[in-house]
Each structure stands twice: as C-alpha cells, then as structure tokens.
Design a protein around this motif. Structure first.
Motif, PDB file in Angstrom:
ATOM      1  N   TYR A 263       0.803  -1.216   0.000  1.00  0.00           N
ATOM      2  CA  TYR A 263       0.000   0.000   0.000  1.00  0.00           C
ATOM      3  C   TYR A 263       0.841   1.274   0.000  1.00  0.00           C
ATOM      4  N   GLN A 264       2.058   1.189  -0.527  1.00  0.00           N
ATOM      5  CA  GLN A 264       2.905   2.367  -0.712  1.00  0.00           C
ATOM      6  C   GLN A 264       2.580   2.972  -2.077  1.00  0.00           C
TER       7      GLN A 264
ATOM      8  N   GLY B 139      14.462   8.836  -0.979  1.00  0.00           N
ATOM      9  CA  GLY B 139      15.129   7.796  -0.204  1.00  0.00           C
ATOM     10  C   GLY B 139      14.552   6.407  -0.396  1.00  0.00           C
ATOM     11  N   LYS B 140      13.441   6.268  -1.142  1.00  0.00           N
ATOM     12  CA  LYS B 140      12.802   4.958  -1.312  1.00  0.00           C
ATOM     13  C   LYS B 140      13.377   4.167  -2.486  1.00  0.00           C
ATOM     14  N   MET B 141      14.151   4.803  -3.361  1.00  0.00           N
ATOM     15  CA  MET B 141      14.653   4.121  -4.555  1.00  0.00           C
ATOM     16  C   MET B 141      16.141   3.822  -4.422  1.00  0.00           C
TER      17      MET B 141
ATOM     18  N   ALA C 135      14.927   9.127  -5.362  1.00  0.00           N
ATOM     19  CA  ALA C 135      13.470   9.040  -5.400  1.00  0.00           C
ATOM     20  C   ALA C 135      12.933   8.470  -6.712  1.00  0.00           C
ATOM     21  N   ALA C 136      13.789   8.245  -7.711  1.00  0.00           N
ATOM     22  CA  ALA C 136      13.301   7.794  -9.012  1.00  0.00           C
ATOM     23  C   ALA C 136      14.296   6.863  -9.688  1.00  0.00           C
ATOM     24  N   ALA C 137      13.744   6.006 -10.529  1.00  0.00           N
ATOM     25  CA  ALA C 137      14.550   5.126 -11.379  1.00  0.00           C
ATOM     26  C   ALA C 137      13.861   5.037 -12.734  1.00  0.00           C
TER      27      ALA C 137
END
Length: 165
Positions: A52-53, A78-80, A116-118
């Motif tokens: 659910y992110q 910070g999530k990637m 934050a991105a890829a």
C-alpha cells in the motif's frame, strides 16, 4: 403529475451523468516539454504496491513515434535506493520481461541525491504486448509487487504510438 415529471427529469440527468463520467474520469496521455524544451508525450499515474505504498509511474517519449519510451518509477525521497543497474521485472500471466535500468543515462537522476526515481527502457515490453493486459512490476529491494491495471498499459501503448500535435 408535477412530482412524476420532476422524478423523470432527475432520473434522466442521473443516467446522463453516469454515462458521461467514466470518459471524463479516465486518464489520458498529455503533451509537455522536457527540461530542454523538447516536446514530449507522457502518461502519469499513481499506483500502489501490495504494501500500500504509493508510487508514480510516468511513461514518456521525447519526440516523434519510434523514439524510445521510458518508464520512470517515482517514490518518496530515499525509497529508490538501488545498486544501478537493477532490472525491473514485469509479469503478465506466464510471460515475463526484464526491463533494463537506464537511470544513470539521465544526468539529472544520476546526480540527484534524493534517490526518489529510477528509469527503465519500456519499448521491449510494449513491442511484445499484443493487448492491454494487467501487469505486475517487481523491483528488488524497493517493492515486491505493484499491479498495473489495463487502462495504464493502454496509456503506455498510446505514448509509444501517438503523434505529437
């Protein structure tokens, strides 16, 4: 008689609104300019993984049809955190694709410390799809599974083929 006429008018308006709302609510492919001012076509959708992110899935093409289509996955800063290159695994039924990580080819993303991105090359998937079927995305160390509904796949296919206006 007046009450019956009002009821009929109300029902007619409700039916018209129900018939028109799905077309108005569906997302579309939009034309924009990239950071260099070049025309680009993109589809921007918010998707959720099975934890659910929320993630943004941006499929874009700079220039005319036939140019490469890129899929950018964007999360909170910070999530990637990835060890580039890391392929994006895509599944549709029994079919499977490994999309090439091209994040470091984008100078802005390569030097962005927010992680934050890829970005991934989307053409191998789009060229192999014969319909707009639901997909499942897997990005090791980032998310385990993110469903992609058929209408998003249809938008991605439109990004590949629609001419710029």
């Amino acid at each position: 008689m007046l009450a019956l006429r009002r009821l009929f008018c109300t029902l007619l308006v409700a039916v018209v609104l129900l018939l028109l709302t799905p077309a108005a609510a569906s997302a579309q492919v939009h034309e924009h300019q990239d950071e260099n001012g070049a025309p680009m076509l993109r589809s921007l959708e918010s998707l959720r993984d099975l934890d659910y992110q929320s993630w943004q899935a941006v499929a874009y093409r700079v220039g005319e049809p036939g140019n490469p289509v890129v899929l950018r996955i964007v999360g909170y800063p910070g999530k990637m955190r990835l060890e580039h290159p890391t392929s994006l695994l895509v599944q549709a039924g029994v079919k499977e694709w490994q999309l090439e990580d091209i994040t470091l080819e984008n100078a802005l993303l390569a030097t962005d410390g927010r992680e934050a991105a890829a970005e991934f090359a989307l053409d191998p998937l789009l060229n192999d799809l014969s319909n707009k079927r639901p997909l499942r995305l897997f990005l090791p160390g980032v998310f385990n599974e993110m469903p992609v509904p058929p209408y998003v796949v249809a938008e991605w296919r439109d990004v590949q083929t629609e001419p710029l206006s």
